[in-house]
Design a protein around this motif. Structure first.
Motif, PDB file in Angstrom:
ATOM      1  N   ASN A  60      34.083  11.169   1.598  1.00  0.00           N
ATOM      2  CA  ASN A  60      33.034  12.162   1.342  1.00  0.00           C
ATOM      3  C   ASN A  60      33.481  13.608   1.570  1.00  0.00           C
ATOM      4  O   ASN A  60      32.720  14.426   2.099  1.00  0.00           O
ATOM      5  CB  ASN A  60      31.793  11.859   2.193  1.00  0.00           C
ATOM      6  CG  ASN A  60      31.100  10.586   1.749  1.00  0.00           C
ATOM      7  OD1 ASN A  60      31.068   9.612   2.495  1.00  0.00           O
ATOM      8  ND2 ASN A  60      30.565  10.565   0.535  1.00  0.00           N
ATOM      9  N   LEU A  61      34.700  13.920   1.134  1.00  0.00           N
ATOM     10  CA  LEU A  61      35.180  15.295   1.246  1.00  0.00           C
ATOM     11  C   LEU A  61      35.576  15.906  -0.103  1.00  0.00           C
ATOM     12  O   LEU A  61      35.989  17.054  -0.163  1.00  0.00           O
ATOM     13  CB  LEU A  61      36.363  15.390   2.217  1.00  0.00           C
ATOM     14  CG  LEU A  61      36.043  15.183   3.695  1.00  0.00           C
ATOM     15  CD1 LEU A  61      37.257  15.480   4.552  1.00  0.00           C
ATOM     16  CD2 LEU A  61      34.864  16.054   4.131  1.00  0.00           C
ATOM     17  N   PHE A  93      40.713  24.246   0.163  1.00  0.00           N
ATOM     18  CA  PHE A  93      39.798  24.885   1.114  1.00  0.00           C
ATOM     19  C   PHE A  93      39.281  23.855   2.115  1.00  0.00           C
ATOM     20  O   PHE A  93      39.227  24.110   3.326  1.00  0.00           O
ATOM     21  CB  PHE A  93      38.636  25.526   0.351  1.00  0.00           C
ATOM     22  CG  PHE A  93      37.671  26.281   1.220  1.00  0.00           C
ATOM     23  CD1 PHE A  93      37.836  27.642   1.434  1.00  0.00           C
ATOM     24  CD2 PHE A  93      36.593  25.639   1.829  1.00  0.00           C
ATOM     25  CE1 PHE A  93      36.937  28.355   2.240  1.00  0.00           C
ATOM     26  CE2 PHE A  93      35.702  26.329   2.636  1.00  0.00           C
ATOM     27  CZ  PHE A  93      35.877  27.694   2.842  1.00  0.00           C
ATOM     28  N   MET A  94      38.896  22.686   1.612  1.00  0.00           N
ATOM     29  CA  MET A  94      38.404  21.623   2.491  1.00  0.00           C
ATOM     30  C   MET A  94      39.509  21.134   3.423  1.00  0.00           C
ATOM     31  O   MET A  94      39.281  20.880   4.614  1.00  0.00           O
ATOM     32  CB  MET A  94      37.860  20.463   1.658  1.00  0.00           C
ATOM     33  CG  MET A  94      36.679  20.824   0.773  1.00  0.00           C
ATOM     34  SD  MET A  94      35.172  21.194   1.700  1.00  0.00           S
ATOM     35  CE  MET A  94      34.533  19.537   1.993  1.00  0.00           C
ATOM     36  N   LEU A  95      40.714  21.001   2.894  1.00  0.00           N
ATOM     37  CA  LEU A  95      41.843  20.547   3.712  1.00  0.00           C
ATOM     38  C   LEU A  95      42.151  21.541   4.829  1.00  0.00           C
ATOM     39  O   LEU A  95      42.418  21.142   5.970  1.00  0.00           O
ATOM     40  CB  LEU A  95      43.079  20.342   2.835  1.00  0.00           C
ATOM     41  CG  LEU A  95      43.078  19.097   1.951  1.00  0.00           C
ATOM     42  CD1 LEU A  95      44.222  19.159   0.944  1.00  0.00           C
ATOM     43  CD2 LEU A  95      43.186  17.831   2.797  1.00  0.00           C
ATOM     44  N   GLN A 155      32.151  11.994  -2.475  1.00  0.00           N
ATOM     45  CA  GLN A 155      31.734  13.385  -2.652  1.00  0.00           C
ATOM     46  C   GLN A 155      31.098  14.006  -1.406  1.00  0.00           C
ATOM     47  O   GLN A 155      30.437  13.325  -0.618  1.00  0.00           O
ATOM     48  CB  GLN A 155      30.752  13.485  -3.820  1.00  0.00           C
ATOM     49  CG  GLN A 155      31.355  13.086  -5.167  1.00  0.00           C
ATOM     50  CD  GLN A 155      32.518  13.957  -5.577  1.00  0.00           C
ATOM     51  OE1 GLN A 155      33.672  13.626  -5.297  1.00  0.00           O
ATOM     52  NE2 GLN A 155      32.248  15.060  -6.244  1.00  0.00           N
ATOM     53  N   TRP A 156      31.294  15.321  -1.285  1.00  0.00           N
ATOM     54  CA  TRP A 156      30.687  16.115  -0.225  1.00  0.00           C
ATOM     55  C   TRP A 156      29.388  16.727  -0.770  1.00  0.00           C
ATOM     56  O   TRP A 156      29.418  17.434  -1.766  1.00  0.00           O
ATOM     57  CB  TRP A 156      31.644  17.213   0.238  1.00  0.00           C
ATOM     58  CG  TRP A 156      31.014  18.269   1.090  1.00  0.00           C
ATOM     59  CD1 TRP A 156      30.749  19.561   0.743  1.00  0.00           C
ATOM     60  CD2 TRP A 156      30.576  18.132   2.444  1.00  0.00           C
ATOM     61  NE1 TRP A 156      30.165  20.235   1.773  1.00  0.00           N
ATOM     62  CE2 TRP A 156      30.037  19.374   2.840  1.00  0.00           C
ATOM     63  CE3 TRP A 156      30.558  17.072   3.347  1.00  0.00           C
ATOM     64  CZ2 TRP A 156      29.513  19.591   4.107  1.00  0.00           C
ATOM     65  CZ3 TRP A 156      30.030  17.290   4.613  1.00  0.00           C
ATOM     66  CH2 TRP A 156      29.520  18.532   4.980  1.00  0.00           C
ATOM     67  N   PRO A 157      28.240  16.501  -0.121  1.00  0.00           N
ATOM     68  CA  PRO A 157      26.953  16.886  -0.701  1.00  0.00           C
ATOM     69  C   PRO A 157      26.467  18.286  -0.341  1.00  0.00           C
ATOM     70  O   PRO A 157      25.284  18.487  -0.041  1.00  0.00           O
ATOM     71  CB  PRO A 157      26.016  15.832  -0.103  1.00  0.00           C
ATOM     72  CG  PRO A 157      26.572  15.596   1.267  1.00  0.00           C
ATOM     73  CD  PRO A 157      28.069  15.710   1.108  1.00  0.00           C
ATOM     74  N   GLY A 158      27.344  19.257  -0.349  1.00  0.00           N
ATOM     75  CA  GLY A 158      26.897  20.591   0.024  1.00  0.00           C
ATOM     76  C   GLY A 158      27.896  21.662  -0.353  1.00  0.00           C
ATOM     77  O   GLY A 158      28.818  21.454  -1.140  1.00  0.00           O
ATOM     78  N   PHE A 159      27.688  22.831   0.208  1.00  0.00           N
ATOM     79  CA  PHE A 159      28.600  23.944   0.014  1.00  0.00           C
ATOM     80  C   PHE A 159      29.856  23.731   0.858  1.00  0.00           C
ATOM     81  O   PHE A 159      29.791  23.122   1.931  1.00  0.00           O
ATOM     82  CB  PHE A 159      27.934  25.259   0.425  1.00  0.00           C
ATOM     83  CG  PHE A 159      26.728  25.626  -0.395  1.00  0.00           C
ATOM     84  CD1 PHE A 159      26.864  26.268  -1.614  1.00  0.00           C
ATOM     85  CD2 PHE A 159      25.455  25.327   0.061  1.00  0.00           C
ATOM     86  CE1 PHE A 159      25.758  26.605  -2.373  1.00  0.00           C
ATOM     87  CE2 PHE A 159      24.333  25.663  -0.687  1.00  0.00           C
ATOM     88  CZ  PHE A 159      24.490  26.298  -1.914  1.00  0.00           C
ATOM     89  N   THR A 160      30.974  24.238   0.395  1.00  0.00           N
ATOM     90  CA  THR A 160      32.202  24.068   1.179  1.00  0.00           C
ATOM     91  C   THR A 160      32.189  24.916   2.447  1.00  0.00           C
ATOM     92  O   THR A 160      32.810  24.550   3.445  1.00  0.00           O
ATOM     93  CB  THR A 160      33.453  24.416   0.341  1.00  0.00           C
ATOM     94  OG1 THR A 160      33.387  25.784  -0.056  1.00  0.00           O
ATOM     95  CG2 THR A 160      33.551  23.542  -0.894  1.00  0.00           C
ATOM     96  N   TYR A 173      30.896  22.938   5.337  1.00  0.00           N
ATOM     97  CA  TYR A 173      31.893  22.063   5.961  1.00  0.00           C
ATOM     98  C   TYR A 173      32.827  22.875   6.852  1.00  0.00           C
ATOM     99  O   TYR A 173      33.188  22.429   7.950  1.00  0.00           O
ATOM    100  CB  TYR A 173      32.692  21.313   4.902  1.00  0.00           C
ATOM    101  CG  TYR A 173      33.660  20.322   5.512  1.00  0.00           C
ATOM    102  CD1 TYR A 173      33.204  19.128   6.066  1.00  0.00           C
ATOM    103  CD2 TYR A 173      35.020  20.598   5.582  1.00  0.00           C
ATOM    104  CE1 TYR A 173      34.076  18.230   6.656  1.00  0.00           C
ATOM    105  CE2 TYR A 173      35.903  19.706   6.170  1.00  0.00           C
ATOM    106  CZ  TYR A 173      35.420  18.525   6.707  1.00  0.00           C
ATOM    107  OH  TYR A 173      36.298  17.650   7.301  1.00  0.00           O
ATOM    108  N   ARG A 174      33.201  24.064   6.409  1.00  0.00           N
ATOM    109  CA  ARG A 174      34.074  24.896   7.250  1.00  0.00           C
ATOM    110  C   ARG A 174      33.379  25.252   8.559  1.00  0.00           C
ATOM    111  O   ARG A 174      34.017  25.250   9.631  1.00  0.00           O
ATOM    112  CB  ARG A 174      34.491  26.150   6.495  1.00  0.00           C
ATOM    113  CG  ARG A 174      35.321  27.107   7.333  1.00  0.00           C
ATOM    114  CD  ARG A 174      36.329  27.876   6.541  1.00  0.00           C
ATOM    115  NE  ARG A 174      37.359  27.024   5.953  1.00  0.00           N
ATOM    116  CZ  ARG A 174      38.431  27.495   5.318  1.00  0.00           C
ATOM    117  NH1 ARG A 174      38.636  28.802   5.209  1.00  0.00           N
ATOM    118  NH2 ARG A 174      39.317  26.667   4.794  1.00  0.00           N
TER     119      ARG A 174
END
Length: 487
Positions: A387-388, A397-399, A463-468, A471-472
């Motif tokens: 889910n990322l 960016f997520m990494l 999948q990630w269900p939001g803004f990146t 998550y940051r």
């Protein structure tokens, strides 16, 4: 093993995730780590995928490490070869290559509780580490469908992710299965070469015009002289793309303009109403990954291309029979059928505290806390975990967010004198309950399609269900309260 050296960190995979983790470790002054990679070079999916036309669908200035901008991108959207060279350069420039073992596939990894470290078996020998960081990448295991009679086909066959460059397609009759991202990139490249291309479309994709263009030499020079300018470009691209998350995850009405753009693009490039109907998806835009191309529709309308929408009934020695019973002779068969992100072999090779593997614990539906840590697997930090994935922005960016969280975990261990950390099962369960509830209202779950975002149990584990930026924010600090820390 008596006298055995135990590394601080072992990283598995030398793509963006693994290299990024290694670079950040060195920048933090941690040099006792090893990076193992099963391939013969760094680069991950960008080393493995070498098919014609292979290109990233995220703009160049956003598809790079924030700490290593690349002023040399020569296109607005980077091609595979230049991404690979960028990653090689990062490995050299940041001194990662001496820590890297190529051709070193992970065969087995077990948590040794009495010694509080991981014991690894690799293709190049055993090693041990206090912390294990798997970074296999999401698109690392090709998915080829099981089709009737395929074993009887006598011609050459391969997946786009395992492109056979020894097969000269010039003048050959080619069958290509699939119509997703890799097919859309491959077809315009091979269509002018082949005698006949039979394109077996499973589901038509939403396609919008590609805005790719060369980056002028003067602009590249300017980026070198004024790095802040490229930083401004990166920030602008990030902010613009982040607005897409509003429609994808919150209110799908915001996607109507994008759908109109796709419909107009189809109408402009495909004048035949019957063909246009076959190329019009029956699901909402962004339910599957949106495709960027201005060459796909012209290529599949070429006289030597045959679009087949009736499916495949069976393969014969030198031909394929479609769902209507029409037989087509082919010399080469190409699968552009994507990947199996929820069925990664590495999950079968990592065993936690009670001896169970990740695959056995997950039962086909991967889950982790913040996509990174898993209950029952101490000192494990999984990069690009469940889910990322995003449908709108750069995974880099997520990494980088994950890597910052991982580094803070190591820092917390040192500060508290802890030898191990393990996420509490209740924290992991509550987090994943939240993620799944939020996914239910996204376009991926409610948009009328089934995609590779869903695992074999029908759960969206990708999948990630939001803004990146959310998550940051959530990974800015290692939240020790969600963990059991052991001395």
């Amino acid at each position: 093993m008596e006298g055995e050296h135990v590394h601080e960190v072992a990283i598995v995979g030398a793509g963006f995730g693994g290299l990024g983790m290694a670079i950040r470790l060195r920048q933090q002054g941690i040099d006792d780590f090893v990076l193992i990679e099963r391939g013969d070079d760094v680069g991950g999916t960008w080393w493995a995928n070498s098919y014609p036309g292979c290109q990233c669908d995220i703009p160049s200035n956003l598809y790079s490490f924030s700490f290593a901008p690349n002023p040399n991108w020569d296109r607005a959207y980077p091609m595979r070869d230049q991404i690979l060279e960028y990653l090689r350069d990062c490995g050299r420039r940041f001194g990662i290559l001496p820590h890297t073992r190529l051709g070193s596939e992970l065969l087995d990894a077990r948590w040794v509780a009495e010694r509080q470290h991981w014991q690894l078996e690799t293709a190049t020998g055993p090693l041990s580490a206090r912390v294990l960081v798997p970074a296999p990448g999401l698109l690392s295991e090709p998915s080829s469908p099981e089709l009737p009679g395929l074993e009887r086909f006598a011609g050459n066959s391969f997946h786009t992710a395992e492109w056979d460059h020894s097969d000269d397609l010039t003048g050959r009759r080619v069958g290509l299965v699939g119509s997703g991202a890799s097919a859309v990139q491959v077809v315009p490249e091979i269509q002018p070469l082949v005698a006949k291309l039979h394109l077996f479309q499973r589901t038509p994709p939403w396609v919008i015009p590609h805005t790719d263009h060369p980056v002028a030499g003067g602009m590249r020079d300017l980026y070198r002289r004024v790095p802040a300018l490229q930083g401004l470009s990166r920030a602008s691209i990030y902010a613009l793309r982040e607005t897409l998350a509003l429609g994808i995850t919150r209110d799908r009405r915001w996607l109507k303009a994008m759908e109109l753009n796709a419909r107009l693009h189809l109408r402009r490039q495909v004048p035949d109403p019957e063909l246009r109907a076959r190329l019009t998806p029956d699901y909402e835009i962004f339910c599957k990954r949106i495709i960027l191309s201005s060459r796909w529709y012209p290529a599949i309308q070429a006289p030597n291309v045959d679009l087949v929408s009736s499916g495949i009934s069976e393969f014969r020695e030198h031909s394929v029979v479609d769902g209507d019973g029409v037989e087509r002779e082919i010399d080469t068969l190409i699968f552009a059928t994507g990947f199996k992100p929820a069925e990664l072999p590495i999950a079968e090779r990592i065993r936690g505290r009670d001896g169970s593997s990740l695959a056995e614990v997950w039962h086909g539906s991967p889950e982790a806390y913040l996509g990174t840590t898993v209950a029952g697997f101490p000192n494990l930090l999984f990069l690009y975990g469940p889910n990322l994935n995003t449908g709108h922005s750069s995974v880099v960016f997520m990494l980088e967010s994950q890597i910052a969280y991982a580094l803070d975990a190591l820092h917390t261990m040192r500060l508290r004198g802890a030898a191990e950390f393990e996420v509490r099962p209740e924290a992991q369960a509550a987090y994943n309950e939240e993620i799944q509830a939020r996914l239910d209202t996204t376009v991926w779950n409610a948009g009328g399609c089934r995609s590779w975002y869903f695992d074999r149990n029908g759960r969206n584990s990708i999948q990630w269900p939001g803004f990146t930026f959310e998550y940051r924010r959530r990974t800015k600090r290692f939240d020790a309260a969600a963990y059991r820390l052991g001395a």
